[in-house]
Design a protein around this motif. Structure first.
Motif, mmCIF file in Angstrom:
data_model
loop_
_atom_site.group_PDB
_atom_site.id
_atom_site.type_symbol
_atom_site.label_atom_id
_atom_site.label_comp_id
_atom_site.label_asym_id
_atom_site.label_seq_id
_atom_site.Cartn_x
_atom_site.Cartn_y
_atom_site.Cartn_z
ATOM 1 N N LEU A 40 1.407 -21.325 12.792
ATOM 2 C CA LEU A 40 0.338 -20.890 11.908
ATOM 3 C C LEU A 40 0.585 -21.331 10.468
ATOM 4 N N ARG A 41 1.836 -21.225 10.013
ATOM 5 C CA ARG A 41 2.112 -21.575 8.623
ATOM 6 C C ARG A 41 1.932 -23.067 8.349
ATOM 7 N N GLU A 42 1.834 -23.883 9.412
ATOM 8 C CA GLU A 42 1.630 -25.320 9.247
ATOM 9 C C GLU A 42 0.164 -25.716 9.360
ATOM 10 N N ASP A 43 -0.712 -24.743 9.580
ATOM 11 C CA ASP A 43 -2.135 -25.022 9.735
ATOM 12 C C ASP A 43 -2.855 -24.675 8.432
ATOM 13 N N PRO A 44 -3.342 -25.675 7.689
ATOM 14 C CA PRO A 44 -3.942 -25.404 6.381
ATOM 15 C C PRO A 44 -5.342 -24.812 6.458
ATOM 16 N N ASN A 45 -5.909 -24.735 7.661
ATOM 17 C CA ASN A 45 -7.303 -24.330 7.783
ATOM 18 C C ASN A 45 -7.497 -22.905 8.284
ATOM 19 N N HIS A 46 -6.442 -22.259 8.742
ATOM 20 C CA HIS A 46 -6.585 -20.916 9.287
ATOM 21 C C HIS A 46 -5.509 -20.008 8.718
ATOM 22 N N GLY A 47 -5.941 -18.865 8.210
ATOM 23 C CA GLY A 47 -4.994 -17.909 7.661
ATOM 24 C C GLY A 47 -4.816 -16.713 8.565
ATOM 25 N N VAL A 48 -4.118 -15.728 8.047
ATOM 26 C CA VAL A 48 -3.900 -14.483 8.768
ATOM 27 C C VAL A 48 -4.566 -13.353 7.989
ATOM 28 N N ALA A 49 -5.112 -12.379 8.701
ATOM 29 C CA ALA A 49 -5.728 -11.210 8.076
ATOM 30 C C ALA A 49 -4.915 -9.982 8.465
ATOM 31 N N VAL A 50 -4.446 -9.236 7.463
ATOM 32 C CA VAL A 50 -3.548 -8.104 7.685
ATOM 33 C C VAL A 50 -4.093 -6.852 7.010
ATOM 34 N N VAL A 51 -4.165 -5.757 7.771
ATOM 35 C CA VAL A 51 -4.460 -4.453 7.191
ATOM 36 C C VAL A 51 -3.211 -3.588 7.336
ATOM 37 N N LEU A 52 -2.703 -3.087 6.229
ATOM 38 C CA LEU A 52 -1.503 -2.255 6.215
ATOM 39 C C LEU A 52 -1.898 -0.794 6.103
ATOM 40 N N ILE A 53 -1.253 0.055 6.907
ATOM 41 C CA ILE A 53 -1.523 1.498 6.890
ATOM 42 C C ILE A 53 -0.213 2.222 6.601
ATOM 43 N N ILE A 54 -0.238 3.098 5.580
ATOM 44 C CA ILE A 54 0.975 3.800 5.174
ATOM 45 C C ILE A 54 0.695 5.301 5.092
ATOM 46 N N ALA A 55 1.552 6.074 5.740
ATOM 47 C CA ALA A 55 1.465 7.540 5.636
ATOM 48 C C ALA A 55 1.989 7.983 4.274
ATOM 49 N N ARG A 56 1.258 8.932 3.631
ATOM 50 C CA ARG A 56 1.720 9.378 2.316
ATOM 51 C C ARG A 56 1.651 10.891 2.135
ATOM 52 N N TYR A 57 1.707 11.629 3.217
ATOM 53 C CA TYR A 57 1.714 13.085 3.067
ATOM 54 C C TYR A 57 3.148 13.571 2.900
ATOM 55 N N SER A 58 3.310 14.846 2.610
ATOM 56 C CA SER A 58 4.580 15.358 2.087
ATOM 57 C C SER A 58 5.770 15.099 3.005
ATOM 58 N N ALA A 59 5.584 15.157 4.323
ATOM 59 C CA ALA A 59 6.721 14.998 5.235
ATOM 60 C C ALA A 59 7.371 13.630 5.085
ATOM 61 N N VAL A 60 6.567 12.568 5.068
ATOM 62 C CA VAL A 60 7.153 11.226 4.957
ATOM 63 C C VAL A 60 7.678 10.966 3.556
ATOM 64 N N VAL A 61 7.080 11.624 2.550
ATOM 65 C CA VAL A 61 7.589 11.488 1.186
ATOM 66 C C VAL A 61 8.965 12.124 1.087
ATOM 67 N N MET A 62 9.104 13.344 1.597
ATOM 68 C CA MET A 62 10.388 14.049 1.529
ATOM 69 C C MET A 62 11.453 13.351 2.365
ATOM 70 N N ASP A 63 11.040 12.707 3.464
ATOM 71 C CA ASP A 63 12.010 11.989 4.290
ATOM 72 C C ASP A 63 12.423 10.654 3.684
ATOM 73 N N GLY A 64 11.760 10.249 2.609
ATOM 74 C CA GLY A 64 12.175 9.046 1.883
ATOM 75 C C GLY A 64 11.551 7.750 2.349
ATOM 76 N N PHE A 65 10.518 7.824 3.193
ATOM 77 C CA PHE A 65 9.934 6.593 3.739
ATOM 78 C C PHE A 65 8.745 6.059 2.933
ATOM 79 N N PHE A 66 8.159 6.888 2.084
ATOM 80 C CA PHE A 66 6.905 6.473 1.437
ATOM 81 C C PHE A 66 7.116 5.338 0.435
ATOM 82 N N LYS A 67 7.992 5.518 -0.523
ATOM 83 C CA LYS A 67 8.175 4.489 -1.556
ATOM 84 C C LYS A 67 8.646 3.154 -0.967
ATOM 85 N N PRO A 68 9.618 3.135 -0.045
ATOM 86 C CA PRO A 68 9.996 1.848 0.546
ATOM 87 C C PRO A 68 8.850 1.187 1.303
ATOM 88 N N ALA A 69 8.011 1.992 1.955
ATOM 89 C CA ALA A 69 6.872 1.426 2.672
ATOM 90 C C ALA A 69 5.895 0.769 1.706
#
Length: 221
Positions: A39-68
């Protein structure tokens, strides 16, 4: 468009694509009719990415939010402007999106810089709603968003519908059907410290859509 995984659903390096043999329905396709490239060698087609990140208190307190968030910003910044496309969703009891998929990648990283803040405590996670919204960002046709499509979810697997198995099952089936129709692979990074009891659901969703699944027990992972 293909991704190659081993038996543990880890991605394999493609090697020299020019040396591949291609088969359709068990029949070899002649070398003169195939054009296989990375794919990286094909100049005519890209990739489409949607990122989903949890940000409620449990994942924040567990330390995963900021690195994500840092990882998401880093991933978007490595995409090709005006060729690849990206969007970001943050979820707690609500789902907030950077907007539609866009090739203007600096708009996505700017949105992350401004909007990626932890939510108050006691939020009830809307994980399946977030995944459903992400899949719906991909149009049915491949004219504006090409066929190489993926969703990447960083989650502990908890969803507000966990107490309602029938509703969860219906939502998962709807997501699976829409993802497969739109050629979207759902890739999951499952985060947990004490328990991974809710992660098998999203692990299965990754499998049925052709995505990958990995677990992270620390922020570094």
């Amino acid at each position: 468009y293909t991704s190659y995984l081993d038996k543990y659903r880890r991605s394999l390096k493609a090697g020299d694509a020019g040396q591949w043999s291609v088969y359709l329905n068990g029949e070899a396709v002649g070398a003169d009719t195939t054009d296989v490239k990375l794919l990286r060698e094909d100049p005519n087609h890209g990739v489409a990415v949607v990122l989903i990140i949890a940000r409620y208190s449990a994942v924040v307190m567990d330390g995963f939010f900021k690195p994500a968030v840092r990882g998401a910003s880093n991933l978007v910044s490595q995409l090709s402007p005006n060729l690849d496309q990206a969007a970001v969703l943050l979820y707690s009891d609500t789902v907030d999106a950077s907007g539609r998929l866009t090739p203007i990648l600096k708009d996505v990283t700017s949105w992350l810089d401004n909007e990626a803040k932890p939510m108050p405590e006691h939020a009830t996670p809307s994980l399946l709603d977030a995944i459903d919204q992400a899949v719906k960002l991909f149009p049915a046709d491949f004219g504006t968003v090409g066929p190489n499509r993926m969703v990447v979810v960083v989650t502990d697997g908890f969803d507000k519908n966990v107490a309602n198995p029938t509703k969860s099952k219906d939502m998962l089936k709807g997501i699976e059907d829409r993802a497969n129709r739109a050629n979207v692979r759902i890739n999951v990074i499952g985060t947990f410290i004490d328990t991974d009891e809710q992660l098998p659901t999203v692990r299965k969703l990754a499998g049925v859509t052709g995505g990958t699944y990995r677990q992270a027990r620390t922020a570094n992972e």
